[in-house]
Design a protein around this motif. Structure first.
Motif, PDB file in Angstrom:
ATOM      1  N   MET A  16      38.697  41.219  37.346  1.00  0.00           N
ATOM      2  CA  MET A  16      39.770  41.897  38.079  1.00  0.00           C
ATOM      3  C   MET A  16      41.016  41.017  38.155  1.00  0.00           C
ATOM      4  N   ILE A  17      40.825  39.733  38.408  1.00  0.00           N
ATOM      5  CA  ILE A  17      41.968  38.807  38.491  1.00  0.00           C
ATOM      6  C   ILE A  17      42.658  38.685  37.146  1.00  0.00           C
ATOM      7  N   VAL A  18      41.879  38.538  36.092  1.00  0.00           N
ATOM      8  CA  VAL A  18      42.462  38.418  34.754  1.00  0.00           C
ATOM      9  C   VAL A  18      43.257  39.673  34.407  1.00  0.00           C
ATOM     10  N   LEU A  19      42.687  40.835  34.687  1.00  0.00           N
ATOM     11  CA  LEU A  19      43.366  42.089  34.364  1.00  0.00           C
ATOM     12  C   LEU A  19      44.616  42.304  35.209  1.00  0.00           C
ATOM     13  N   GLN A  20      44.562  41.954  36.494  1.00  0.00           N
ATOM     14  CA  GLN A  20      45.742  42.178  37.340  1.00  0.00           C
ATOM     15  C   GLN A  20      46.868  41.212  37.003  1.00  0.00           C
ATOM     16  N   ARG A  21      46.529  40.057  36.431  1.00  0.00           N
ATOM     17  CA  ARG A  21      47.589  39.149  35.990  1.00  0.00           C
ATOM     18  C   ARG A  21      48.236  39.645  34.705  1.00  0.00           C
ATOM     19  N   LYS A  22      47.458  40.409  33.929  1.00  0.00           N
ATOM     20  CA  LYS A  22      47.989  40.977  32.693  1.00  0.00           C
ATOM     21  C   LYS A  22      48.817  42.228  32.993  1.00  0.00           C
ATOM     22  N   TRP A  23      48.328  43.080  33.879  1.00  0.00           N
ATOM     23  CA  TRP A  23      49.012  44.310  34.287  1.00  0.00           C
ATOM     24  C   TRP A  23      49.177  44.300  35.803  1.00  0.00           C
ATOM     25  N   LYS A  24      50.395  44.031  36.263  1.00  0.00           N
ATOM     26  CA  LYS A  24      50.674  43.872  37.696  1.00  0.00           C
ATOM     27  C   LYS A  24      50.368  45.130  38.516  1.00  0.00           C
ATOM     28  N   LYS A  25      50.478  46.302  37.895  1.00  0.00           N
ATOM     29  CA  LYS A  25      50.225  47.538  38.635  1.00  0.00           C
ATOM     30  C   LYS A  25      48.756  47.692  39.031  1.00  0.00           C
ATOM     31  N   LEU A  26      47.881  46.964  38.361  1.00  0.00           N
ATOM     32  CA  LEU A  26      46.463  47.027  38.723  1.00  0.00           C
ATOM     33  C   LEU A  26      46.217  46.483  40.122  1.00  0.00           C
ATOM     34  N   GLN A  27      47.013  45.510  40.542  1.00  0.00           N
ATOM     35  CA  GLN A  27      46.840  44.958  41.880  1.00  0.00           C
ATOM     36  C   GLN A  27      47.063  46.046  42.931  1.00  0.00           C
ATOM     37  N   THR A  28      48.080  46.858  42.729  1.00  0.00           N
ATOM     38  CA  THR A  28      48.336  47.975  43.641  1.00  0.00           C
ATOM     39  C   THR A  28      47.170  48.967  43.608  1.00  0.00           C
ATOM     40  N   PHE A  29      46.652  49.222  42.416  1.00  0.00           N
ATOM     41  CA  PHE A  29      45.511  50.124  42.291  1.00  0.00           C
ATOM     42  C   PHE A  29      44.293  49.565  43.024  1.00  0.00           C
ATOM     43  N   TYR A  30      44.032  48.270  42.881  1.00  0.00           N
ATOM     44  CA  TYR A  30      42.901  47.647  43.570  1.00  0.00           C
ATOM     45  C   TYR A  30      43.034  47.792  45.087  1.00  0.00           C
ATOM     46  N   HIS A  31      44.241  47.568  45.603  1.00  0.00           N
ATOM     47  CA  HIS A  31      44.468  47.702  47.047  1.00  0.00           C
ATOM     48  C   HIS A  31      44.270  49.144  47.503  1.00  0.00           C
ATOM     49  N   PHE A  32      44.830  50.074  46.746  1.00  0.00           N
ATOM     50  CA  PHE A  32      44.697  51.495  47.102  1.00  0.00           C
ATOM     51  C   PHE A  32      43.224  51.916  47.066  1.00  0.00           C
ATOM     52  N   ALA A  33      42.504  51.484  46.029  1.00  0.00           N
ATOM     53  CA  ALA A  33      41.085  51.816  45.922  1.00  0.00           C
ATOM     54  C   ALA A  33      40.288  51.213  47.079  1.00  0.00           C
ATOM     55  N   ALA A  34      40.677  50.025  47.533  1.00  0.00           N
ATOM     56  CA  ALA A  34      39.982  49.392  48.659  1.00  0.00           C
ATOM     57  C   ALA A  34      40.227  50.159  49.958  1.00  0.00           C
ATOM     58  N   ILE A  35      41.454  50.607  50.156  1.00  0.00           N
ATOM     59  CA  ILE A  35      41.765  51.394  51.362  1.00  0.00           C
ATOM     60  C   ILE A  35      40.981  52.699  51.352  1.00  0.00           C
ATOM     61  N   LEU A  36      40.991  53.374  50.220  1.00  0.00           N
ATOM     62  CA  LEU A  36      40.258  54.632  50.093  1.00  0.00           C
ATOM     63  C   LEU A  36      38.759  54.402  50.263  1.00  0.00           C
ATOM     64  N   SER A  37      38.233  53.347  49.680  1.00  0.00           N
ATOM     65  CA  SER A  37      36.815  53.025  49.816  1.00  0.00           C
ATOM     66  C   SER A  37      36.445  52.719  51.261  1.00  0.00           C
ATOM     67  N   ALA A  38      37.303  51.985  51.963  1.00  0.00           N
ATOM     68  CA  ALA A  38      37.030  51.667  53.371  1.00  0.00           C
ATOM     69  C   ALA A  38      37.004  52.935  54.214  1.00  0.00           C
ATOM     70  N   LEU A  39      37.919  53.854  53.929  1.00  0.00           N
ATOM     71  CA  LEU A  39      37.935  55.120  54.670  1.00  0.00           C
ATOM     72  C   LEU A  39      36.666  55.931  54.410  1.00  0.00           C
ATOM     73  N   ILE A  40      36.284  56.054  53.161  1.00  0.00           N
ATOM     74  CA  ILE A  40      35.082  56.820  52.819  1.00  0.00           C
ATOM     75  C   ILE A  40      33.838  56.145  53.385  1.00  0.00           C
ATOM     76  N   PHE A  41      33.724  54.851  53.186  1.00  0.00           N
ATOM     77  CA  PHE A  41      32.577  54.081  53.669  1.00  0.00           C
ATOM     78  C   PHE A  41      32.431  54.199  55.182  1.00  0.00           C
ATOM     79  N   GLY A  42      33.537  53.997  55.888  1.00  0.00           N
ATOM     80  CA  GLY A  42      33.504  54.069  57.349  1.00  0.00           C
ATOM     81  C   GLY A  42      33.208  55.458  57.864  1.00  0.00           C
ATOM     82  N   ASN A  43      33.782  56.468  57.233  1.00  0.00           N
ATOM     83  CA  ASN A  43      33.536  57.843  57.681  1.00  0.00           C
ATOM     84  C   ASN A  43      32.099  58.269  57.441  1.00  0.00           C
ATOM     85  N   ILE A  44      31.525  57.886  56.306  1.00  0.00           N
ATOM     86  CA  ILE A  44      30.125  58.225  56.051  1.00  0.00           C
ATOM     87  C   ILE A  44      29.221  57.560  57.086  1.00  0.00           C
ATOM     88  N   ALA A  45      29.474  56.293  57.378  1.00  0.00           N
ATOM     89  CA  ALA A  45      28.667  55.586  58.377  1.00  0.00           C
ATOM     90  C   ALA A  45      28.840  56.212  59.760  1.00  0.00           C
TER      91      ALA A  45
END
Length: 96
Positions: A16-45
């Protein structure tokens, strides 16, 4: 299977680090995916716990059924990898 999990928790954050250094927009995608994952994970629990409280069932036996939910497992796995990714990224930034 244990080796696969251990290697995955090492290799995937580094990838993930190697790819985000190659394509900067991936870092934003990783953050967005983490926020969405936290929402889904927390709501299911939360919904699983609410159902157990509402039905007055035995907590310890019924709550383990949430581990059978593939969305819970996938989002939890991503959050674990994302946490390792951010820790390694932070360590690398402090080192440089």
């Amino acid at each position: 299977m244990k080796i696969l999990l251990i290697l995955g928790s090492i290799v995937i954050p580094i990838l993930m680090i190697v790819l985000q250094r190659k394509w900067k927009k991936l870092q934003t995608f990783y953050h967005f995916a983490a926020i969405l994952s936290a929402l889904i994970f927390g709501n299911i629990a939360a919904l699983a716990i609410l159902e157990i409280i509402k039905d007055h069932t035995v907590f310890m036996t019924n709550i383990h059924g949430v581990f059978l939910n593939p969305y819970f497992l996938f989002t939890g796995a991503y959050l674990g990898v994302y946490l390792l990714y951010t820790l390694v990224l932070k360590a690398l930034n402090n080192y440089n």
